[in-house]
Structure formats: structure tokens, C-alpha cells
Design a protein around this motif. Structure first.
Motif, PDB file in Angstrom:
ATOM      1  N   PRO A  64       0.494   1.594   6.532  1.00  0.00           N
ATOM      2  CA  PRO A  64       0.038   3.115   5.727  1.00  0.00           C
ATOM      3  C   PRO A  64      -0.848   2.929   4.536  1.00  0.00           C
ATOM      4  O   PRO A  64      -1.469   3.750   4.183  1.00  0.00           O
ATOM      5  N   HIS A  65      -0.366   2.196   3.241  1.00  0.00           N
ATOM      6  CA  HIS A  65      -1.342   1.785   2.396  1.00  0.00           C
ATOM      7  C   HIS A  65      -2.730   1.752   2.100  1.00  0.00           C
ATOM      8  O   HIS A  65      -3.199   1.279   1.807  1.00  0.00           O
ATOM      9  N   ILE A  67      -4.328   1.644   5.569  1.00  0.00           N
ATOM     10  CA  ILE A  67      -5.204   2.467   6.126  1.00  0.00           C
ATOM     11  C   ILE A  67      -5.124   4.316   5.204  1.00  0.00           C
ATOM     12  O   ILE A  67      -6.948   3.663   5.410  1.00  0.00           O
ATOM     13  N   GLU A  68      -4.254   4.070   4.088  1.00  0.00           N
ATOM     14  CA  GLU A  68      -4.518   4.909   3.122  1.00  0.00           C
ATOM     15  C   GLU A  68      -5.780   4.333   2.175  1.00  0.00           C
ATOM     16  O   GLU A  68      -6.415   5.249   1.655  1.00  0.00           O
ATOM     17  N   LYS A  69      -5.953   3.577   2.073  1.00  0.00           N
ATOM     18  CA  LYS A  69      -6.869   2.960   0.669  1.00  0.00           C
ATOM     19  C   LYS A  69      -7.765   2.160   1.356  1.00  0.00           C
ATOM     20  O   LYS A  69      -9.448   3.019   0.504  1.00  0.00           O
ATOM     21  N   LEU A  70      -8.420   2.269   2.655  1.00  0.00           N
ATOM     22  CA  LEU A  70      -9.588   1.981   3.401  1.00  0.00           C
ATOM     23  C   LEU A  70      -9.940   3.707   4.075  1.00  0.00           C
ATOM     24  O   LEU A  70     -11.457   3.541   3.331  1.00  0.00           O
ATOM     25  N   GLN A  71      -9.551   4.571   4.571  1.00  0.00           N
ATOM     26  CA  GLN A  71      -9.870   6.080   3.568  1.00  0.00           C
ATOM     27  C   GLN A  71     -10.451   6.569   2.899  1.00  0.00           C
ATOM     28  O   GLN A  71     -11.159   6.937   2.723  1.00  0.00           O
ATOM     29  N   GLN A  72      -9.778   5.757   1.430  1.00  0.00           N
ATOM     30  CA  GLN A  72      -9.774   6.491   0.444  1.00  0.00           C
ATOM     31  C   GLN A  72     -11.441   6.059  -0.109  1.00  0.00           C
ATOM     32  O   GLN A  72     -11.811   5.935  -0.983  1.00  0.00           O
ATOM     33  N   LYS A  73     -11.656   4.625   0.618  1.00  0.00           N
ATOM     34  CA  LYS A  73     -13.287   3.694  -0.111  1.00  0.00           C
ATOM     35  C   LYS A  73     -12.917   3.059  -1.064  1.00  0.00           C
ATOM     36  O   LYS A  73     -13.579   2.995  -1.726  1.00  0.00           O
ATOM     37  N   ALA A  74     -11.365   3.200  -1.214  1.00  0.00           N
ATOM     38  CA  ALA A  74     -11.078   2.213  -2.374  1.00  0.00           C
ATOM     39  C   ALA A  74     -11.434   0.623  -2.775  1.00  0.00           C
ATOM     40  O   ALA A  74     -12.001   0.063  -2.079  1.00  0.00           O
ATOM     41  N   LEU A  75     -12.219   0.277  -3.394  1.00  0.00           N
ATOM     42  CA  LEU A  75     -13.441  -0.959  -3.709  1.00  0.00           C
ATOM     43  C   LEU A  75     -11.945  -2.274  -4.231  1.00  0.00           C
ATOM     44  O   LEU A  75     -10.555  -1.450  -4.918  1.00  0.00           O
ATOM     45  N   ILE A  76     -12.402  -3.587  -3.850  1.00  0.00           N
ATOM     46  CA  ILE A  76     -11.310  -4.119  -4.164  1.00  0.00           C
ATOM     47  C   ILE A  76     -11.701  -4.497  -5.768  1.00  0.00           C
ATOM     48  O   ILE A  76     -12.409  -4.693  -6.099  1.00  0.00           O
ATOM     49  N   ASP A  77     -10.685  -4.023  -6.715  1.00  0.00           N
ATOM     50  CA  ASP A  77     -10.706  -5.149  -7.420  1.00  0.00           C
ATOM     51  C   ASP A  77      -8.889  -5.713  -7.939  1.00  0.00           C
ATOM     52  O   ASP A  77      -8.593  -5.438  -6.934  1.00  0.00           O
ATOM     53  N   ALA A  78      -8.566  -5.643  -9.188  1.00  0.00           N
ATOM     54  CA  ALA A  78      -8.027  -6.322  -9.741  1.00  0.00           C
ATOM     55  C   ALA A  78      -6.336  -5.205  -9.730  1.00  0.00           C
ATOM     56  O   ALA A  78      -4.883  -5.862  -9.428  1.00  0.00           O
ATOM     57  N   GLU A  79      -6.624  -4.075  -9.723  1.00  0.00           N
ATOM     58  CA  GLU A  79      -5.233  -3.256  -9.782  1.00  0.00           C
ATOM     59  C   GLU A  79      -5.233  -2.767  -8.029  1.00  0.00           C
ATOM     60  O   GLU A  79      -3.900  -3.148  -7.538  1.00  0.00           O
ATOM     61  N   LEU A  80      -5.912  -3.352  -7.567  1.00  0.00           N
ATOM     62  CA  LEU A  80      -5.712  -2.982  -5.966  1.00  0.00           C
ATOM     63  C   LEU A  80      -5.153  -4.558  -5.442  1.00  0.00           C
ATOM     64  O   LEU A  80      -3.896  -4.499  -4.591  1.00  0.00           O
ATOM     65  N   LYS A  82      -3.420  -6.230  -7.294  1.00  0.00           N
ATOM     66  CA  LYS A  82      -1.670  -6.332  -7.692  1.00  0.00           C
ATOM     67  C   LYS A  82      -1.241  -5.597  -7.242  1.00  0.00           C
ATOM     68  O   LYS A  82      -0.031  -5.486  -6.352  1.00  0.00           O
ATOM     69  N   PHE A  83      -1.585  -4.106  -6.541  1.00  0.00           N
ATOM     70  CA  PHE A  83      -1.276  -2.825  -5.709  1.00  0.00           C
ATOM     71  C   PHE A  83      -0.729  -3.822  -3.734  1.00  0.00           C
ATOM     72  O   PHE A  83       0.865  -3.495  -3.526  1.00  0.00           O
ATOM     73  N   PHE A  84      -1.832  -4.487  -3.641  1.00  0.00           N
ATOM     74  CA  PHE A  84      -1.581  -5.218  -1.982  1.00  0.00           C
ATOM     75  C   PHE A  84      -0.654  -6.500  -2.317  1.00  0.00           C
ATOM     76  O   PHE A  84       0.856  -6.216  -1.841  1.00  0.00           O
ATOM     77  N   HIS A  85      -0.435  -6.778  -3.432  1.00  0.00           N
ATOM     78  CA  HIS A  85       0.453  -8.211  -3.368  1.00  0.00           C
ATOM     79  C   HIS A  85       2.230  -7.576  -3.559  1.00  0.00           C
ATOM     80  O   HIS A  85       2.898  -8.326  -3.418  1.00  0.00           O
ATOM     81  N   SER A  86       1.904  -6.134  -4.610  1.00  0.00           N
ATOM     82  CA  SER A  86       3.348  -5.887  -4.822  1.00  0.00           C
ATOM     83  C   SER A  86       4.095  -5.308  -3.157  1.00  0.00           C
ATOM     84  O   SER A  86       5.252  -5.900  -3.162  1.00  0.00           O
TER      85      SER A  86
END
Length: 229
Positions: A64-65, A67-80, A82-86
Motif C-alpha cells: 500500500p505504501h 502504491i501511495e508513493k507512486l500516486q503521489q509521484k514521489a521521486l526516488i531519493d535517499a529518504e524513499l 531508506k523508507f522502502f528498505h525499512s
């Protein structure tokens, strides 16, 4: 991409296959049916190791996260990243979501992975370069080359103590969906050639044919879910 994200059945199917194949590449012994039972039905089909259970369950927690990040058009960066890795490493590593603090290595590699103190800068450069190159691509084939080369570079940096391969392959799927390209899910049976491609550190015709074959099968799967929907 929007159509695929809104197709719940396809995204669940993609989640099961990402979980199964990506963890199997790292040594997980669960079958795809067993993986599906855990992700879709919350059912553990037999006595299994805790680690193997967590490895596949974590993809369900992540979906769900993602999908949410894609819908928000969140760009891949260090924080994203680390978020996925978590999520990928939840209950598997106390360092989940944190870049490495000790040096690590890739078995059989002829190069050294990045020094821990260099990781934040190298990841920022990797992400900036990814989007710069994607913006200047003429077609999807060029985008595929950029996405896979970025995957190779990510694995060379090896920014985490564990879970680098799973995180890297997840980012590759995210990039494809973000760029409206058919996702690339590396099949476990092609592990040897995939690892060879990573070690080769270049994208040739054979590798492109390998990826296009994967995408063709994925597109056929997408079409089936579109029709059933």
C-alpha cells in the motif's frame, strides 16, 4: 500506470511475484504458492523459518505504501530508498531503514563497495543522474537501459548492511511503474544470468533481449488482469 495501480488484483499478483522471485534469488525456499498463501490469505501453509516468513510478508506490508508513493509521484531519493528498505527488512535487521555504518562486500565482486561515509553523497548523485538521464531518453528502450544501469550502480554502492538486492530490485519496479513502463521482475530461474549482468557492469544486446522477454511476459499478465477487470 494509473490503470495498473487501480487494478487491485494485478498489484497483488505483482506483489506476490516480486516477493517470491526477489527473495528466492537471495535463498528463500518458499514456493510461489506458499508466498501467495502468506500474502493473500495470511495463512502459513507449513512450518517455516521465521526469516523466510518475514521476507515475503514484508512485501505485503510494503504494497500500500508503494502504491501511495507512486500516486503521489514521489521521486526516488535517499529518504524513499531508506523508507522502502525499512519495510523490506522489518523484523529481519535492527538497522532496517538506515544506511550502513560498517564496510561490506559482495561475494566474488572485483570491486569494493562504497565506504559508509560516502553512501549519502553517492546515493544523491545516483538519484539525480537517474532522473536527468530519464528526462533525455528518446524511447522506452533507452529508459530501460537507464533504469537497469542505475540498478547496477545501486548494487555497487551497496548502501545497506543487508537487503541491498531486494531493495534494488524493488526500486527497479518502482522506476518502471513511475515511467509508465512494464515492470521488470527478475525470475528466480534466471538468477545466474542476472548476477552475470550485474557483474558485467554494462548493458549489451543479450541483456536487453533478456529484459524485453521478461517485460513481454509481464505485459501478457497485465492484459489478462485488465480483461478480467
Amino acid at each position: 500506470m494509473v490503470q495498473m495501480l487501480n487494478n487491485r488484483e494485478y498489484m497483488l499478483d505483482l506483489c506476490v511475484r516480486m516477493a517470491h522471485h526477489s527473495t528466492a534469488i537471495e535463498g528463500n525456499t518458499l514456493t510461489q504458492d506458499e508466498t501467495a498463501s502468506i500474502i493473500l490469505d495470511d495463512y502459513i501453509p507449513r512450518a517455516i523459518k521465521d526469516r523466510e516468513f518475514y521476507e515475503v510478508r514484508n512485501y505485503k506490508l510494503l504494497l500500500p505504501h508503494l502504491i501511495e508513493k507512486l500516486q503521489q509521484k514521489a521521486l526516488i531519493d535517499a529518504e524513499l530508498i531508506k523508507f522502502f528498505h525499512s519495510f523490506i527488512m522489518k523484523d529481519l535487521d535492527e538497522r532496517a531503514g538506515k544506511f550502513k555504518t560498517l564496510e561490506n562486500a559482495i561475494i566474488g565482486a572485483h570491486f569494493e563497495t562504497a565506504k559508509p561515509y560516502l553512501v549519502p553523497t553517492l546515493i544523491k548523485d545516483l538519484c539525480d543522474n537517474l532522473y536527468y538521464r530519464l528526462e533525455h531518453c528518446k524511447d522506452d528502450d533507452e529508459k530501460i537501459k537507464v533504469i537497469f544501469k542505475t540498478h547496477i550502480d545501486f548494487e555497487k554502492i551497496h548502501p545497506f548492511s543487508d537487503g541491498n538486492g531486494r531493495t534494488g530490485r524493488l526500486l527497479m519496479v518502482y522506476s518502471c511503474l513511475e515511467q509508465n513502463i512494464t515492470p521488470i521482475v527478475i525470475p528466480k530461474q534466471d538468477k545466474d544470468f542476472y548476477i552475470f549482468c550485474l557483474r558485467q557492469n554494462k548493458i549489451d544486446e543479450e541483456m536487453m533481449n533478456f529484459i524485453k522477454k521478461i517485460q513481454l511476459k509481464e505485459q501478457e499478465r497485465q492484459n489478462k488482469f485488465q480483461k478480467s477487470n
